[in-house]
Design an enzyme around this catalytic site. Sequence first.
Site, PDB file in Angstrom:
ATOM      1  N   CYS A   2       0.814  -1.211   0.000  1.00 19.82           N
ATOM      2  CA  CYS A   2       0.000   0.000   0.000  1.00 19.82           C
ATOM      3  C   CYS A   2       0.849   1.262   0.000  1.00 19.82           C
ATOM      4  O   CYS A   2       1.947   1.275   0.546  1.00 19.82           O
ATOM      5  CB  CYS A   2      -0.886   0.021   1.231  1.00 19.82           C
ATOM      6  N   ARG A  27       5.232  -0.148  -5.959  1.00 18.98           N
ATOM      7  CA  ARG A  27       5.158  -0.934  -4.729  1.00 18.98           C
ATOM      8  C   ARG A  27       4.173  -2.095  -4.851  1.00 18.98           C
ATOM      9  O   ARG A  27       4.203  -3.003  -4.033  1.00 18.98           O
ATOM     10  CB  ARG A  27       4.749  -0.032  -3.563  1.00 18.98           C
ATOM     11  N   TRP A  72      -3.181  -2.685  -1.377  1.00 15.65           N
ATOM     12  CA  TRP A  72      -2.832  -4.071  -1.700  1.00 15.65           C
ATOM     13  C   TRP A  72      -3.647  -4.906  -0.722  1.00 15.65           C
ATOM     14  O   TRP A  72      -3.402  -4.872   0.485  1.00 15.65           O
ATOM     15  CB  TRP A  72      -1.337  -4.265  -1.496  1.00 15.65           C
ATOM     16  N   GLY A  99      -0.631  -1.078   6.660  1.00 13.96           N
ATOM     17  CA  GLY A  99      -0.398  -1.928   7.827  1.00 13.96           C
ATOM     18  C   GLY A  99      -1.621  -2.783   8.100  1.00 13.96           C
ATOM     19  O   GLY A  99      -2.545  -2.867   7.276  1.00 13.96           O
ATOM     20  N   LYS A 483      14.148 -15.311  -9.588  1.00 16.40           N
ATOM     21  CA  LYS A 483      13.953 -14.228 -10.561  1.00 16.40           C
ATOM     22  C   LYS A 483      13.022 -14.689 -11.673  1.00 16.40           C
ATOM     23  O   LYS A 483      12.137 -13.976 -12.089  1.00 16.40           O
ATOM     24  CB  LYS A 483      15.326 -13.833 -11.090  1.00 16.40           C
ATOM     25  N   GLU A 486       9.359 -15.070 -10.391  1.00 18.52           N
ATOM     26  CA  GLU A 486       8.755 -13.780 -10.083  1.00 18.52           C
ATOM     27  C   GLU A 486       8.187 -13.070 -11.302  1.00 18.52           C
ATOM     28  O   GLU A 486       7.077 -12.565 -11.264  1.00 18.52           O
ATOM     29  CB  GLU A 486       9.864 -12.869  -9.522  1.00 18.52           C
ATOM     30  N   HIS A 502      18.615 -37.770  -6.079  1.00 14.61           N
ATOM     31  CA  HIS A 502      17.874 -38.327  -4.937  1.00 14.61           C
ATOM     32  C   HIS A 502      16.368 -38.101  -5.083  1.00 14.61           C
ATOM     33  O   HIS A 502      15.639 -38.186  -4.090  1.00 14.61           O
ATOM     34  CB  HIS A 502      18.389 -37.710  -3.633  1.00 14.61           C
TER      35      HIS A 502
HETATM   36  C1  AGP Z   1      13.396  -9.961  -5.065  1.00 14.49           C
HETATM   37  O1  AGP Z   1      13.431  -9.951  -6.444  1.00 14.49           O
HETATM   38  C2  AGP Z   1      12.050 -10.096  -4.512  1.00 14.49           C
HETATM   39  N1  AGP Z   1      11.170  -9.082  -4.990  1.00 14.49           N
HETATM   40  C3  AGP Z   1      11.904 -10.343  -3.020  1.00 14.49           C
HETATM   41  O2  AGP Z   1      12.237 -11.676  -2.772  1.00 14.49           O
HETATM   42  C4  AGP Z   1      12.692  -9.417  -2.072  1.00 14.49           C
HETATM   43  O3  AGP Z   1      14.055  -9.666  -2.190  1.00 14.49           O
HETATM   44  C5  AGP Z   1      12.200  -9.658  -0.630  1.00 14.49           C
HETATM   45  O4  AGP Z   1      10.824  -9.373  -0.546  1.00 14.49           O
HETATM   46  C6  AGP Z   1      12.962  -8.846   0.385  1.00 14.49           C
HETATM   47  O5  AGP Z   1      12.802  -7.476   0.176  1.00 14.49           O
HETATM   48  P1  AGP Z   1      13.739  -6.449   0.910  1.00 14.49           P
HETATM   49  O6  AGP Z   1      15.125  -6.656   0.380  1.00 14.49           O
HETATM   50  O7  AGP Z   1      13.191  -5.098   0.551  1.00 14.49           O
HETATM   51  O8  AGP Z   1      13.665  -6.741   2.373  1.00 14.49           O
END
Ligand code: AGP
Length: 604
Positions: A2, A27, A72, A99, A483, A486, A502
């Site tokens: 958010c 964001r 969000w 929050g 990556k 995502e 395994h």
């Molecule tokens: C990374 O590509 C991701 N978007 C995600 O895993 C990210 O690294 C994770 O949410 C941690 O974010 P931060 O580094 O802002 O704490």
Amino acid sequence: MCGIVGYLGVRPATPVLVEGLHRLEYRGYDSAGVAVVRDGDIVVTKTAGRVRDLRDKLADNPATVGIAHTRWATHGEPSDRNAHPHLDATGRVAVVHNGIIENAEQLRAQLTADGVVFVSETDTEVLAHLVAREDAATLEDAVRAALRGVEGTYGLVVLDRSRPGELVVARNGSPIVLGIGDGEMFIASDVAALVHHTQQVVFLDDGELATVTAEGFRTSTVEARRTSKTPTTVEHAADDYELGGHTDFMRKEMAEQPEAIARALRGRLDERFATAHLGGLGLDPMALRAVKRVKFLGCGSAYYAGQMGAALVEELARIPADAEPASEFRYRNPVVDPDALYVAVSQSGETIDTLAAVQELRRKGGRVIGAVNVVGSAIARECGSGVFLHAGPEVSVASTKALTNMTVSFAMLALLLGRVRDLSAAAGARIVTGLRALPGQVERVLADDAEIARIAKRYAHARHMFFLGRVSGWPVAREGAQKLKEISYIHAEAYQAAELKHGPLALVDADMPSVVIVPADDLVAKNIGTIEQVKARGGPVIVITNADLPDGLADEVIRVPRGEPELDPILLTIPLQLLAYHTASALGRDIDKPRNLAKSVTVE
Ligand code: AGP
């Protein structure tokens, strides 16, 4: 996640608010809304969808005060009804909130019993009703009184139509920053929304409230104790948040890596003593020597970067080191080692799970430092000392340059820890030289863009992929799989290469490509064995390597320059960013805003 924007001043508020929301789009969000005061009423406009849809719905409005939000969804589906701002029953008070209010259900039940009819499923609406019910002399007192019964996290802004000359903000666990203008004030949850207007900002602390007017602000605690704040100047300019000719932010941020690494190294490498200077750690050589163990804590890719950091510390300083997902840490009642150095790793500095791990550590007397990109962020402030990553603002949800700078920073930390122990000056000098060479080497990997794009296109139809690596290649494989998942939505799984036989080997066939990480280390022959096992079952193989491999071993080979072996994971990660990027691009994905994800994960 958010985003919040607020404005009070002399200009029409709506364009300022909408532009601020645009800057927070990165964001991640699913709905958006604006509230302004006009002719004594609060006018709310909301939409489930993008900020551009909201803009299309907004009428011209001369109101000079307003609040806005991108949501969000946590409580209730993404819909117009659940989008913020939320009003109390009389329409006098509007609230935007980031929050989670943890006792929202209980508060809802109490308010419902008192005759309040809720129009949304959100936890936030509770706040609007609670504030409106308070019979207080000031809006700030009403908000303070309302918050006394609230449990959970919030960054919030309250607008009261009967007091249109002020906004009240409060923070507990979700960032709120005030931007100081000339006869106008800006409010946001992220400096990205402010830097277009001002670089003078004030970060609220947890447990703080502020009353903001066009002329300035005053802050106090939830207990009504006045606090004093000194404005800070943010380094970043508005241009840092622009695409600057790139098609998307991920591409821009990958391209910025050589420059970002150079920035992280600037002033921190010491050729004379073959070591690193990390003044922000606040640890003198005695304290560094007293460290018996290092643990990296982070989430997602920051955790994988921490794994790379742990390997570097073990290799260069010969002290035990490991990495753990911060999201699990506080729930397993961890044994906190007073002789350990804990490193909280986070690009945003806002990730709630990492912040909670830091708080748990501090509560138990652990020594924790931050490895954080965003200056002034919650984790940076909670840690109080550490290493800033200096990657510059990162907008794309898929982290690239910040992760690279994490590993570069861990290499410097490992070098420093090593040089107060038994790492020789010659070995230290080798690492210093290796670090200095990195920007140029990354540049060379990036120059392979067209070839990696070709390979990505060839395998973009795959529904599943393996990423395999051994020892130092293992966190690289994990990050590569992350990556790809995502941004392309292809199912990717990382395995330690020796684990393949395994169980997972059963999945290998012509439709299951494997990306194998092969550093030029002692394990090359073992990795060749893994590749042959995959090939023997008809599985296509893409190799990322700086080793000399037999011709025809793999279907595709992506080469990176050979540097100092300890730094190999940094270079081997770069082609995986490009591979994921071009796969997602071939599939037409929204690269900067992958579905369901947010840049900063500020909820559990
Ligand atoms: C990374 O590509 C991701 N978007 C995600 O895993 C990210 O690294 C994770 O949410 C941690 O974010 P931060 O580094 O802002 O704490």
